[in-house]
Design a protein around this motif. Structure first.
Motif, short mmCIF file in Angstrom:
data_model
loop_
_atom_site.label_atom_id
_atom_site.label_comp_id
_atom_site.label_asym_id
_atom_site.label_seq_id
_atom_site.Cartn_x
_atom_site.Cartn_y
_atom_site.Cartn_z
N ILE A 1 0.88 -1.16 0.00
CA ILE A 1 0.00 0.00 0.00
C ILE A 1 0.92 1.22 0.00
N THR A 2 0.90 1.97 -1.07
CA THR A 2 1.91 3.02 -1.22
C THR A 2 1.82 4.09 -0.14
N ALA A 3 0.61 4.32 0.37
CA ALA A 3 0.45 5.34 1.41
C ALA A 3 0.99 4.89 2.76
N TYR A 4 1.19 3.60 2.94
CA TYR A 4 1.65 3.06 4.22
C TYR A 4 2.76 2.04 3.99
N PRO A 5 3.97 2.50 3.66
CA PRO A 5 5.06 1.55 3.39
C PRO A 5 5.44 0.72 4.62
N GLN A 6 5.07 1.17 5.83
CA GLN A 6 5.40 0.41 7.04
C GLN A 6 4.75 -0.97 7.03
N LEU A 7 3.64 -1.09 6.31
CA LEU A 7 2.92 -2.37 6.31
C LEU A 7 3.80 -3.49 5.79
N THR A 8 4.45 -3.28 4.67
CA THR A 8 5.28 -4.34 4.10
C THR A 8 6.70 -4.33 4.68
N GLU A 9 7.13 -3.18 5.22
CA GLU A 9 8.43 -3.14 5.87
C GLU A 9 8.42 -3.94 7.17
N LYS A 10 7.31 -3.89 7.91
CA LYS A 10 7.27 -4.49 9.24
C LYS A 10 6.33 -5.68 9.36
N ALA A 11 5.19 -5.62 8.69
CA ALA A 11 4.16 -6.64 8.92
C ALA A 11 4.20 -7.80 7.93
N ALA A 12 5.08 -7.74 6.94
CA ALA A 12 5.18 -8.84 5.97
C ALA A 12 6.18 -9.90 6.41
N TRP A 13 6.83 -9.69 7.56
CA TRP A 13 7.92 -10.57 7.98
C TRP A 13 7.70 -11.03 9.40
N ARG A 14 8.08 -12.26 9.66
CA ARG A 14 8.03 -12.80 11.03
C ARG A 14 9.42 -13.29 11.42
N GLY A 15 9.71 -13.21 12.70
CA GLY A 15 11.00 -13.69 13.18
C GLY A 15 11.20 -13.32 14.64
N HIS A 16 12.24 -13.89 15.23
CA HIS A 16 12.56 -13.61 16.62
C HIS A 16 12.88 -12.13 16.81
N ASP A 17 12.23 -11.51 17.78
CA ASP A 17 12.41 -10.09 18.09
C ASP A 17 11.90 -9.15 17.00
N LEU A 18 11.15 -9.65 16.03
CA LEU A 18 10.47 -8.79 15.07
C LEU A 18 9.09 -8.42 15.61
N PRO A 19 8.43 -7.40 15.03
CA PRO A 19 7.09 -7.03 15.51
C PRO A 19 6.10 -8.19 15.52
#
Length: 673
Positions: A327-345
């Motif tokens: 979503i171009t208006a909210y780049p945080q979505l794919t920067e942070k919410a597209a990934w899972r891992g230890h100590d990630l959001p």
């Protein structure tokens, strides 16, 4: 976060399941073996899989440090040292999601040392202590007999087959030039067959042995077609690209059956097939949030949907575990919410592991996939699942929460505080922006907004939400809802919020989202819970009935357009039996391929209800499918069983014919039992 490559640190992780017996509670046992040369002390063990410990579960010979949904962190007793060659065994009798099948157990595990180093462990499939352990993977298919119930291999079976006589089987099909609609279908057919059957040369020129296939246009339904067979070729007649494509797919299936099993199936040199679908909405849903599917996988799956004559692809792009679309208006979505891992959001879930795992689709990739689907006659329906199932979204954009919210509520899956707040103006503005971007990407004009499984206690600690609730339903309703704060309200099965203050708040949110979708000229899709509060304009929305069989008929009686997709029959993540060795979930039941095939989606419906019946949909949820061989086992041939129900007149269905013909249908990854 660093990965150890030191061979002195080598770990093996095992899980064992002892089901309940009499008054004895079940036992979920973990074993960690140190296969290296260095002792381990002061560590914690993290593991994830569909099985879920209770919040605050007691651990025998250990301590629960954190339970986040299906991801657990446990520690050994104080002072414990795991010596080289030694085993640490711990267990718990308290699970909120117990194991039913081998695939329910942990799929990934790792140790975090006192210094913060990540040490991945080798993980073995979960073992039952009371059953023979032989985990099944890959698609099961029936043998092709010498004498099949029908001499043509076609799935789904056509409406009318007449005067068929067999002759010489050609080496391939030579597609002649034809009208523009036929040329478009021919290009799509070449692409589909090259993807699904590489090396077979199904489409080939006449000088390489191809049988001439000619085309003619006629007026009629866009998905209808006719095949006329003669010794010198086949004539395909249709009104639109979809009809021509479906005629070619039927012809391709007939050819492959006769070519691969010439003693069983024939290729006609006389006769005809007249065909059209029973239902207009023939869908398949794919959850790409729990497990990510790359663009190439999605395109291949679309080819399989087309080969089954399915015409709707419901793309479940977001959930608690991930956000998968740019979503171009909210780049945080794919920067942070597209990934899972230890100590990630978003922590590791469903076997995704300690190191960053995931992915997303750029808008250019989405456009490419949507165009690809369109060539196959498939409309793509994106789903942004709100207001519940939004944990990953809220981790990426915490400003969408009420800043003064206190306490915790949890979904039935154990996700904490996972709902967009109806009283937060930023949340409404966010949804308007997202819907506007989606409307520009998905020309089918249908935007699915989820609306399922909002926890009963959602927003019970939010001053903004409680103030809104007081205005809408009175101070007593707000006070009653506040009493849910920090109270575990989820229970077996999804929360039922009908008549509760939570439903009032959800309806308020959905009314605003639906209005923004309508303003974009689009139809709103939702799961059945979107009916709470009666806020949808029934002329510009539809619902999917999933919880039980009768609910779809009840909603149709209320005037909602309905797609039938009950978990008991059409959820393809369910195991195919109660056998421990079958993979999959089991909360909705264990439909065998025969059960799925025999299920009548409109049994007992009145004429008034049938007026609101749109069709059926297979649903593929992905908690169990980190192993793609499990995908192949669970989805096929049940996907084809649903496709035949959606296409073939009920009186023409025949299980014995279907299961033989299904043996020639493709699966996605090539894993066969």
């Amino acid at each position: 976060m660093t990965a150890s490559v030191d061979p002195n640190h080598s770990l093996l992780f095992e899980t064992l399941w002892t089901p309940p017996a009499g008054e004895e509670a079940p036992v979920y046992t973990i074993r960690l073996t140190n296969l290296g040369a260095t002792p381990l002390a002061g560590f914690v063990l993290c593991f994830s899989g569909p099985a879920r410990l209770q919040a605050g579960a007691a651990i025998e010979n250990g301590r629960l440090v954190r339970r986040f949904s299906n991801h657990s962190t446990i520690a050994p007793p104080d002072g414990f040292v795991l010596a080289p060659g030694a085993v640490w065994e711990a267990s718990s009798r308290q699970l909120s999601y117990p194991l039913r099948h081998w695939s329910d157990g942990a799929r990934n595990a790792y140790v975090v040392t006192a210094e913060g180093t990540i040490l991945p462990a080798r993980v073995l499939p979960t073992v039952s202590t009371v059953a023979e352990n032989a985990p099944r993977r890959g698609t099961a298919r029936a043998p092709v007999p010498l004498n099949a119930p029908q001499p043509l291999s076609i799935v789904p079976w056509p409406k009318e087959v007449a005067g068929i006589a067999g002759g010489q089987v050609p080496h391939g099909l030579a597609l002649a030039n034809g009208p523009a609609a036929a040329a478009e279908a021919a290009d799509a057919f070449r692409d589909i067959t090259t993807r699904l059957f590489p090396g077979e040369g199904l489409v080939r020129d006449i000088h390489q042995g191809g049988l001439p296939v000619r085309f003619a246009e006629r007026a009629g339904e866009v998905e209808a077609y006719r095949l006329d067979f003669a010794a010198d070729g086949v004539l395909v007649t249709a009104a639109a690209p979809a009809g021509f494509l479906y005629g070619l797919i039927t012809l391709g299936q007939i050819f492959r059956g006769a070519r691969r099993h010439p003693a069983t199936f024939l290729f006609p040199v006389a006769g005809s097939i007249e065909d059209a679908p029973r239902m207009g909405f023939r869908g398949c849903h794919l959850d790409v949030a729990r497990q990510f599917y790359a663009s190439a996988e999605v395109k291949q799956f679309l080819a399989i949907l087309a080969w089954n004559k399915l015409n709707r692809f419901h793309w479940h792009l977001t959930d608690d575990e991930a956000w998968r679309i740019e979503i171009t208006a909210y780049p945080q979505l794919t920067e942070k919410a597209a990934w899972r891992g230890h100590d990630l959001p978003v922590p590791p879930l469903f076997g995704s592991g300690p190191f960053p795992t995931g992915g997303y689709y750029t808008q250019d990739e989405v456009r490419e996939i949507v165009a690809h689907a369109g060539r196959y006659g498939i409309a793509v329906i994106p789903e942004i699942d709100v207001p519940g199932h939004s944990f990953a979204l809220l981790q990426a954009l915490p400003e969408l929460r009420d800043p003064d919210e206190t306490g915790e509520y949890a979904s039935v899956q154990g996700m904490p505080n996972n709902c967009l707040n109806p009283a937060q103006p930023k949340a409404i503005a966010f949804m308007e922006t997202v819907m506007r971007e989606l409307a520009g990407l998905f020309p089918a004009g249908i935007l699915h907004v989820g609306a399922d499984e909002v926890p009963l206690g959602a927003w019970s600690g939010s001053p903004l939400a409680l103030a809104m609730l007081a205005d809408l339903a009175g101070a007593d309703a707000a006070k009653a809802h506040a009493r849910h704060n920090n109270v575990e309200t989820n229970h077996d099965g999804a929360d039922d919020i009908e008549g509760a203050p939570t439903a009032v708040l959800q309806a308020t949110f959905l009314r605003q989202v639906h209005a923004s979708v309508k303003a974009l000229g689009c139809v709103t899709g939702g799961w059945q819970e979107a009916a709470h509060g009666g806020v949808l304009d029934k002329a510009s929305s539809y619902l999917i009935g999933w919880r039980d069989v009768p609910v779809s008929a009840r909603l149709a009686q209320e005037g909602y357009d309905i797609v039938v997709a009950p978990g008991q029959a059409y959820y393809l993540d369910m195991g195919q039996s109660t056998d421990w060795n079958e993979p999959g979930a089991g909360w909705a039941g264990s439909p065998s391929p025969r059960d799925t095939y025999d299920f009548d989606p409109v049994e007992g419906w009145t004429g008034e209800q049938l007026a609101h019946f749109k069709g059926v949909q297979a649903c593929i949820w992905n908690e169990s499918m980190a192993d793609r061989a499990i995908f192949d086992r669970l989805v096929f041939p049940r996907l084809s069983a649903i496709a035949e129900t959606a296409w073939t007149p009920w009186e023409q269905k025949d299980w014995d014919r279907f299961i033989v013909n299904a043996a020639l249908m493709p699966n996605l990854y090539g894993h066969w039992a």
